[in-house]
Design a protein around this motif. Structure first.
Motif, mmCIF file in Angstrom:
data_model
loop_
_atom_site.group_PDB
_atom_site.id
_atom_site.type_symbol
_atom_site.label_atom_id
_atom_site.label_comp_id
_atom_site.label_asym_id
_atom_site.label_seq_id
_atom_site.Cartn_x
_atom_site.Cartn_y
_atom_site.Cartn_z
ATOM 1 N N PRO B 234 -2.691 16.935 0.820
ATOM 2 C CA PRO B 234 -3.668 16.847 1.812
ATOM 3 C C PRO B 234 -4.343 15.510 1.883
ATOM 4 N N PRO B 235 -4.825 14.884 2.838
ATOM 5 C CA PRO B 235 -5.497 13.597 2.538
ATOM 6 C C PRO B 235 -6.492 13.207 1.327
ATOM 7 N N HIS B 236 -7.430 14.106 1.229
ATOM 8 C CA HIS B 236 -8.432 13.898 0.162
ATOM 9 C C HIS B 236 -7.967 13.917 -1.041
ATOM 10 N N VAL B 237 -6.919 14.698 -1.308
ATOM 11 C CA VAL B 237 -5.919 14.801 -2.780
ATOM 12 C C VAL B 237 -5.468 13.392 -3.053
ATOM 13 N N VAL B 238 -4.526 12.915 -1.779
ATOM 14 C CA VAL B 238 -3.959 11.746 -2.113
ATOM 15 C C VAL B 238 -4.870 10.562 -2.225
ATOM 16 N N GLN B 239 -5.912 10.593 -1.354
ATOM 17 C CA GLN B 239 -6.878 9.348 -1.622
ATOM 18 C C GLN B 239 -7.190 9.055 -2.974
ATOM 19 N N ASN B 240 -7.393 10.209 -3.927
ATOM 20 C CA ASN B 240 -7.789 10.065 -5.151
ATOM 21 C C ASN B 240 -6.724 9.860 -6.329
ATOM 22 N N ASP B 241 -5.508 10.267 -5.785
ATOM 23 C CA ASP B 241 -4.246 10.020 -6.813
ATOM 24 C C ASP B 241 -4.114 8.590 -7.391
ATOM 25 N N PRO B 242 -4.153 8.802 -8.611
ATOM 26 C CA PRO B 242 -4.303 7.314 -9.489
ATOM 27 C C PRO B 242 -3.026 6.441 -9.085
ATOM 28 N N LYS B 243 -1.824 6.903 -8.697
ATOM 29 C CA LYS B 243 -0.644 6.134 -8.567
ATOM 30 C C LYS B 243 -0.914 5.556 -6.940
ATOM 31 N N VAL B 244 -1.526 6.566 -5.984
ATOM 32 C CA VAL B 244 -1.674 5.806 -4.851
ATOM 33 C C VAL B 244 -2.458 4.414 -5.037
ATOM 34 N N ILE B 245 -3.572 4.762 -5.691
ATOM 35 C CA ILE B 245 -4.590 3.689 -5.868
ATOM 36 C C ILE B 245 -3.980 2.557 -6.622
ATOM 37 N N GLN B 246 -3.521 2.868 -7.454
ATOM 38 C CA GLN B 246 -2.302 1.518 -8.329
ATOM 39 C C GLN B 246 -1.573 1.021 -7.421
ATOM 40 N N ALA B 247 -0.679 1.598 -6.282
ATOM 41 C CA ALA B 247 0.074 1.019 -5.504
ATOM 42 C C ALA B 247 -0.631 0.049 -4.695
ATOM 43 N N TYR B 248 -1.727 0.601 -4.142
ATOM 44 C CA TYR B 248 -2.721 -0.417 -2.985
ATOM 45 C C TYR B 248 -3.457 -1.393 -3.935
ATOM 46 N N LEU B 249 -3.743 -1.119 -5.129
ATOM 47 C CA LEU B 249 -4.367 -2.300 -5.909
ATOM 48 C C LEU B 249 -3.290 -3.204 -6.292
ATOM 49 N N GLY B 250 -2.136 -2.819 -6.559
ATOM 50 C CA GLY B 250 -1.132 -3.811 -6.704
ATOM 51 C C GLY B 250 -1.028 -4.785 -5.545
ATOM 52 N N GLU B 251 -1.038 -4.023 -4.614
ATOM 53 C CA GLU B 251 -0.782 -4.921 -3.391
ATOM 54 C C GLU B 251 -2.061 -6.023 -3.292
ATOM 55 N N GLU B 252 -2.849 -5.526 -3.398
ATOM 56 C CA GLU B 252 -4.290 -6.406 -3.247
ATOM 57 C C GLU B 252 -4.142 -7.575 -4.246
ATOM 58 N N GLN B 253 -3.920 -7.063 -5.538
ATOM 59 C CA GLN B 253 -3.856 -8.426 -6.605
ATOM 60 C C GLN B 253 -2.744 -9.358 -6.113
ATOM 61 N N GLU B 254 -1.758 -8.724 -5.743
ATOM 62 C CA GLU B 254 -0.472 -9.755 -5.026
ATOM 63 C C GLU B 254 -1.052 -10.535 -4.050
ATOM 64 N N ARG B 255 -1.966 -10.036 -3.060
ATOM 65 C CA ARG B 255 -2.429 -10.875 -2.017
ATOM 66 C C ARG B 255 -3.461 -12.032 -2.789
ATOM 67 N N GLU B 256 -4.179 -11.582 -3.484
ATOM 68 C CA GLU B 256 -5.254 -12.554 -4.149
ATOM 69 C C GLU B 256 -4.321 -13.599 -5.007
ATOM 70 N N ARG B 257 -3.441 -13.121 -5.567
ATOM 71 C CA ARG B 257 -2.580 -14.195 -6.254
ATOM 72 C C ARG B 257 -1.979 -15.229 -5.404
ATOM 73 N N LYS B 258 -1.556 -14.616 -4.237
ATOM 74 C CA LYS B 258 -1.004 -15.464 -3.334
ATOM 75 C C LYS B 258 -2.181 -16.607 -2.661
ATOM 76 N N THR B 259 -3.250 -16.092 -2.463
ATOM 77 C CA THR B 259 -4.155 -16.797 -1.752
ATOM 78 C C THR B 259 -4.840 -17.868 -2.821
ATOM 79 N N ALA B 260 -4.794 -17.486 -4.096
ATOM 80 C CA ALA B 260 -5.512 -18.339 -5.024
ATOM 81 C C ALA B 260 -4.468 -19.436 -5.298
#
Ligand SMILES: Nc1ncnc2c1ncn2[C@@H]1O[C@H](COP(=O)(O)OP(=O)(O)OP(=O)(O)O)[C@@H](O)[C@H]1O
Ligand SMILES: [Mg+2]
Lengths: 348, 260
Positions: B234-260
């Protein structure tokens, strides 16, 4: 600002072919003119008018395949040939009545269409063009060389036939037969275009993946389009046979296939009116060129051998002109003229 | 009982593995969201369901059929409706014609009757009525006779949803229905999706980047990352799943690396 001249109350009214009365009236007047044509036109003019009508029937068929369904064919004349020779042979050997011959010509040509369509299903664009072209050459070759059946270059004479009380030897009665069939072909094509199947044809042409996703069976529709198209080509070929009273391979060469493609380019792809305009334009063009070049070549005999080449050049130039400057063809011009006059008699 | 069941699906393009052992079941009548970073394989998954892509191995079961063996048009006929990430409408047709094409498989008449009856065919009017219902529902009345190519992007997306609805689908596959829309348009689409769910009860598979929409309207969420299913619930469970947060964080870091 738009002029609202009519309003609709039911969906049926809203879907009509002619939303306004003026279109209906002018069309009726045009048909009346055609019906009266034999009263004042000479034999030659009637022949040319019949040729226009036959080209119309045939080109509407090609328009279904190429214009609506987007399958470019360079073998349309071959399907016409099959219709024409069917008539010549059945007439010779079985003495069938005209009505039956006509239907038979369409049916045999559409069976040929089915035969060409099935291997073409996997082919797109260039490969399909080459396949239809190969079919054209095969048919031409067979007509020329299977002499025991087709009598080669000499061709087969078509004897006088009669349809009900009409005598098809007579130019004006021929013209009426062609006229009725051309009107029927026009109505059928227009109906088809506005129906479920016609919409699916256009969907296949414009975006085949999207068409499949909403459940249009691509193979089935390409086959149906080939069948409808070659049926009408067969009818056209049959009528050529009657009008020329002798059928030869020369009537159905590759050049004729190209001319038919030119008709839908010049007239306007995927529109019924465009098909008719293109057919008449391309049939009348050689007549006009003949009027100009005929006297010219008798005045300057040394040029006469070159005039044929000039004819073909003019054809080519006209096609290029339309492709470059008027991709919507004569139909596009027609619509612009109509829109120009629409607000009449009001001026803005 | 699951309405749509995907089992151990593998899909690759040359060396690229787009889907790796993805299993997923969509329950009847729910809104099931699929999320994940760019290139995760979400669109590829829908394309497999539709029959546009052939998976290397795996099964996709829907209504007792194995979809991996069927052609897209056969799958459509089973009642699978679809919209695309980049609007795949018939651009040179009017809205009405597009929607009527959505009704294609509900017609009985073929080539012959089409040629003889044309627009006078009583079927045309019947289906026009259905199409008008969809037009009302999606509030696109004023664009009825407009050519699709002339419509604003947001309206095109709505028309595409309408074309899928006209199919009377059992299940709808929506690929980012709100992409490229402003806040107001996004809200409209979310409302339409909820209405479809409530009024018609169609099962809906929804790919969506807007987390707000996902949290608000979906009952179930599956998360893909690099072709792998990394989380589901269910949405609220997935939202707090560390693996999901990690995946999206990874994407964000990637983006920051590219813009930097
Ligand atoms: N037709 C194709 N040919 C080659 N590679 C493809 C093809 N379609 C998808 N891919 C690859 O498969 C992977 C998954 O792509 P997909 O389009 O499914 O991603 P997505 O999750 O929908 O991403 P987005 O959020 O950007 O839409 C990507 O690496 C993509 O490059
Ligand atoms: Mg995608």
């Amino acid at each position: 600002m738009a002029v609202t001249r009519y309003c609709t109350r039911t969906y049926l009214q809203d879907q009509r072919i002619f939303p306004s009365h003026s279109a209906k009236i002018s069309l009726t007047l045009f048909v009346i003119f055609l019906v009266l044509l034999p009263a004042f036109a000479g034999q030659y003019l009637l022949l040319v008018a019949s040729l226009c009508g036959i080209a119309t029937i045939s080109v509407l068929g090609l328009n279904i395949l190429t214009g609506y369904t987007g399958q470019l064919s360079l073998g349309h004349a071959a399907f016409m040939a099959i219709g024409g020779y069917t008539v010549a042979l059945t007439g010779e050997h079985f003495h069938l009545p005209f009505e039956l011959n006509l239907i038979l010509a369409g049916v045999v040509a559409s069976i040929a269409g089915l035969v060409v369509a099935i291997p073409s299903l996997r082919l797109k664009g260039l490969y399909l063009i080459i396949t239809t072209m190969a079919f054209q050459f095969i048919v031409e070759y067979v007509l020329l060389h299977w002499e025991s059946l087709t009598e080669g270059e000499r061709g087969i004479p078509i004897h006088a036939y009669s349809l009900f009380q009409l005598n098809l030897d007579d130019r004006s009665q021929q013209f009426y037969v062609v006229l009725v069939l051309a009107i029927a072909a026009t109505i059928l094509t227009k109906n088809l275009a506005m129906s479920r199947t016609g919409r699916a044809f256009v969907a296949v042409r414009d975006h085949d993946i999207a068409a499949e996703i909403i459940g249009v069976n691509l193979a089935k529709h390409k086959i149906m389009s080939f069948i409808a198209s070659s049926f009408m080509a067969g009818i056209g070929g049959c009528l050529y046979a009657y009008v020329y009273q002798r059928i030869t391979p020369e009537i159905f060469t590759f050049m004729v296939s190209i001319e038919y493609v030119a008709m839908i380019i010049v007239g306007g792809m995927g529109t019924v009116v465009g098909g008719i305009l293109g057919a008449c334009f391309m049939t009348l063009l050689p007549q006009f060129l003949g009027l100009i070049f005929g006297p010219l070549s008798s005045a300057y005999p040394f040029m006469s051998s070159r005039l044929g080449a000039i004819n073909i050049m003019i054809y080519g130039m006209i096609i290029i002109f339309f492709l470059l400057f008027e991709p919507e063809g004569l139909f596009g011009i027609w619509i612009r003229i109509k829109n120009y006059w629409k607000p009449w008699p009001f001026k803005y | 009982m699951p309405h749509l069941e995907i089992r151990e699906l593998f899909l690759s393009f040359g060396g690229i593995k787009a889907l790796i052992d993805v299993s997923l079941s969509v329950e009847k009548g729910i809104i099931h969201a699929i999320i994940g970073p760019n290139g995760a394989g979400k669109t590829a998954l829908l394309n497999c369901i539709n029959g546009v892509y052939r998976p290397d191995t795996g099964r996709i079961e829907f209504g007792g059929h194995d979809l991996t063996r069927m052609k897209p048009d056969e799958i459509a006929r089973l009642g699978v409706g679809r919209t695309f990430q980049n609007v795949e409408l018939f651009r040179n047709m009017t809205v009405l014609q597009n929607l009527l094409l959505g009704r294609h498989n509900h017609f009985r008449s073929g080539l012959f009757r089409g040629g003889v009856h044309g627009y006078r065919n009583p079927e045309e009017v019947d289906h026009r009525k259905k199409v008008e219902e969809v037009i009302d529902f999606l509030e696109v009345e004023r664009w009825r006779k407009a050519y699709v190519k002339n419509l604003p992007y947001g309206v095109q997306k709505r028309v595409e949803l309408g074309r899928a609805l006209c199919m009377d689908p059992e299940i709808l596959l929506l690929d980012e229905p709100t992409s490229g829309m402003n806040v107001e348009e996004t809200e409209d689409i979310a409302r339409f999706i909820l209405d479809i769910h409530e009024e018609i009860g169609t099962s809906i598979v929804l790919i969506e980047h807007d987390m707000g929409v996902v949290m608000d309207i979906s009952h179930m969420v599956t998360v893909l990352d690099f072709g792998n299913k990394i989380s589901e619930g269910p949405p609220h469970v997935v939202q707090n799943d560390p693996k999901v947060i990690q995946a999206y964080l990874g994407e964000e870091q990637e983006r920051e690396r590219k813009t930097a």
